[in-house]
Design an enzyme around this catalytic site. Sequence first.
Site, PDB file in Angstrom:
ATOM      1  N   GLY A   1     -17.551 131.062  -1.527  1.00  0.00           N
ATOM      2  CA  GLY A   1     -16.609 131.017  -0.419  1.00  0.00           C
ATOM      3  C   GLY A   1     -15.172 131.150  -0.907  1.00  0.00           C
ATOM      4  O   GLY A   1     -14.904 131.767  -1.945  1.00  0.00           O
ATOM      5  N   SER A   2     -14.283 130.513  -0.186  1.00  0.00           N
ATOM      6  CA  SER A   2     -12.850 130.729  -0.443  1.00  0.00           C
ATOM      7  C   SER A   2     -12.376 130.184  -1.782  1.00  0.00           C
ATOM      8  O   SER A   2     -11.284 130.533  -2.237  1.00  0.00           O
ATOM      9  CB  SER A   2     -12.022 130.095   0.668  1.00  0.00           C
ATOM     10  OG  SER A   2     -12.403 130.668   1.894  1.00  0.00           O
TER      11      SER A   2
END
Lengths: 487, 459
Positions: free
Chosen positions: A218-219
């Site tokens: 993810g981020s």
Amino acid sequence: MNGTLKRVAVACLAMFALLMINVNFLQAVRAEEYRTDPRNTRNYYDRYAIERGRITAGGKVLAQSVETKDSDFKFVRKYTDGKLYAHVTGYFSPESESAIERSENALLDGSSADLLLRRSIDLFTGEPTRGASVDLTINPKAQKAAYDALRNSGKRGAVIALDPKTGAILAMVSLPTFDPAELSGTDKGTVFKRYDELDADKSQPLLNRTISQTYPPGSTFKVVTMAAYLEADSSRGPQTTVAAPQRLPLPQTNISLPNYGGAACGSGQVTLVYALEKSCNTPFASMGMELGFDAMKEQTEKFGMGTPVSVPMAAAQSDFGKDYDKAALAMASIGQRDNRMTPLQMAMIAAGIANDGTVMKPYLVNKITDAKGDAIEEAEPDELKTDAVSSETAAKLREMMASVVSNGTANLAQVPGVQVAGKTGTAETLDGAPPHAWFISFAPAEDPKVALAVIVESGAANVGAEATGGHTAAPIAKAVLEAVLNK
Amino acid sequence: MSEVAVSPVPMPAKRRGAQLIMLALAVLIVMGAYANVGLAIDGQVPAGMLTYGLSLGGLMLAAYLVLAKFAPWADPLILPLVTLVNGIGLVVIYRLESAPMKGASATNQIIMTGIGVVLFAVTLLVLRDHRALQRLTYTAGLVGVVLLISPLVPGLGKEINGARIWIGFGSATIQPAEFAKIALVVFFAGYLVAKRDVLALAGRRLLFIDLPRARDLGPVLITWAVAIGVLVLQKDLGSSLLLFGGFVVMLYIATQRTSWVLIGILLFVGGAFLAGQLFSHVGDRFDVWLNPSSAEFYEREFGGSYQIMQGLFGLGAGGILGTGLGQGHPELIPLAFSDFIFNATGEELGLTGLMAILMIYALIVQRGLRTSLAARDPFSKLLAGGLSFILAWQVFIIVGGVTNLIPLTGLVTPFMSQGGSALLANWILIALLVRTSDAARRPPPQAIQNEGLTQVFQR
């Protein structure tokens, strides 16, 4: 008749000679083969015949062998806070063992060649052989803090914390967990039944999620994209502005990539630090496409991906994915698609940035001492990757990540009096389950003592903002940081 | 001349003193082994050590006194050697009992040893001259065959572990084949002495071997039939092989004709091959022998290789020096106290211990064969030769079986395995050997010279 009697005597001699030769063959030549035959249950008794060494950490005994009255099983294994350290110590079952019990088995049971001298001395002095003790790098306070905080979330997940300057693992927690005592009994029936239950459990309590499981990062992966972007041109800095459209059309497709929840990112032209603070998707996707697949993959490898790591338990391989097309690269650059990382790998990325761009080899064994307390082996910190990023880039990243905690999505990780750096992540999973909540972090930002990665599986269920990693995972990180920094 | 005339025949020494010292040494070794077991298992000298040690010592002293009085010229080594293997067997059984292993009983075994020694003494007392047995040739033959087939009598015989070789009265069982063994050796010796000239000389020569006359084949064929009968009806491969082998070798000793050995081997191999084809349990033994470690045989519930593999694991665990008494896991070997006692000993005493034990057996056999060579009449030669060979042959069959040198057949390891019948029978066997060696080593009557024409014999 004496002639035939003499021949019979020779025949008798031959029979005894045959028996003797055969016994020599069995006991001197083939003995090893019989000894190691898996069907030879003596191996099972032998496991309990010697006093295995202790497993300790921070002055605390995690596992030790305790003498019994039973003549078949002289020593049994006892674990203190078994569930808390299960994935670190492992178990010692009648026919197998796991984690440190497995990796350091030869030292723990005294059969290692390193202990040859000690064993020879014991043989002459008549002392029973005792295994060497293994002291771990785990910080019991950090371990407990991580375990409690993760357990309070009520979710499955993992926390791993490193000393960024040495690579020593300070906490290694994976939930759900198991009680190693249940798998370390001497009764095969109950142990194997319990093992089968745990093995069949869908929540995978036996899995060490910190090193053996990979997740879409993810981020949190935007840190890597940012690192590559800064490395590509040293004139870039936190205040460099980039385009941040609300949606980014992906080349050769008719879809466009939105920011989380379809939100705008500032005015559409933002500084790098702002993009990281708010974790906008579009600027990072553009950066990734601009840098290209090879540069992105190379940056990930500079942080250690693809280099086999044993802590001494072998860690699963992280993977940046394949070079399909620009659209896939855009997704991979924000940590989605088939980009998969172990929590350990993400912690190593945080640690590399914290340590001025040098990634240290992670390790769990601090020291090995023989039964008398004399050191046999002491850990020597070793570099895994130097110049993962230049020290200027590392400094810029530290500044931006600190800003993420003080001004951005990760304010729940703030520790009073300490500047904490970090990056949140929310990783969508394929099956449509609630996304995983990630957080990578280190502190203090100016002179990091600890770097960590936290993942809470399906941890972003009922939160509406991109701050979900910040909402569920950051507080867990905060508890660990406080424990290590004595706050 | 005043010089004393040198006796023309050198006087063999009695060596009773040496025998007493060696007997004491054997008992001391056994007591030390007892202490070793106790120290290894409980960390203390077992309470029973003195009781066991003193009773063994007392028994052997009694045996020694009987022997010194009634067979003073007997070979001095036989009794100490037998005492040593019997004692080591006792210790291993005691060790297995403390493991604990179900079925192992050292108390039982020491009682049986006691009775065995009593029978040894009684045999020496009653049988002042073993040549008396020659007159009982056919009686012995009849007794042997009756004993051998007695387990087949309904109501009397009992089948245990698939072999019908026991007869029982209530809970007490005996294995008559063990006693039949001795009766049959006596019969063979007597019969062959009477017939050996016919068996040796009559017949035609074909190619390079001398063939016997057809009618002389009768007794051979009968013995063969009995042996195969034992094999088939009682499923006792071991006794069958033991008896037939013993007979063939005695026939060879008596007639000096190799053809008998070849005929015997052909007959037995043929019979055993047929039995293997007809009866699965015989065939299984062969499969297991050739491939004991294969998973298929190992996991087979009946007639598989589990037992032999456990025995081999025991030997492997022992290695060269052994784990030490009380420190291995011989109780993991099925029947470790009877058929597989050799493996249990090998696990804890190692290759070193087994070599010593095989050496002791070899020495007993060697002393027996020496007796046979020294014996002055054919019956004594055949009796001592037959008894010695049958002892060696039995050790070879059982030890070869449990170490997978030859297919496994059920027999006991002489003097070591737990079990009354075998122990008693073997003590009687030793008494007969001792009796024969006494006669063989006794100096022949000396003619006293210088008595004019009259010769006076002096013993």
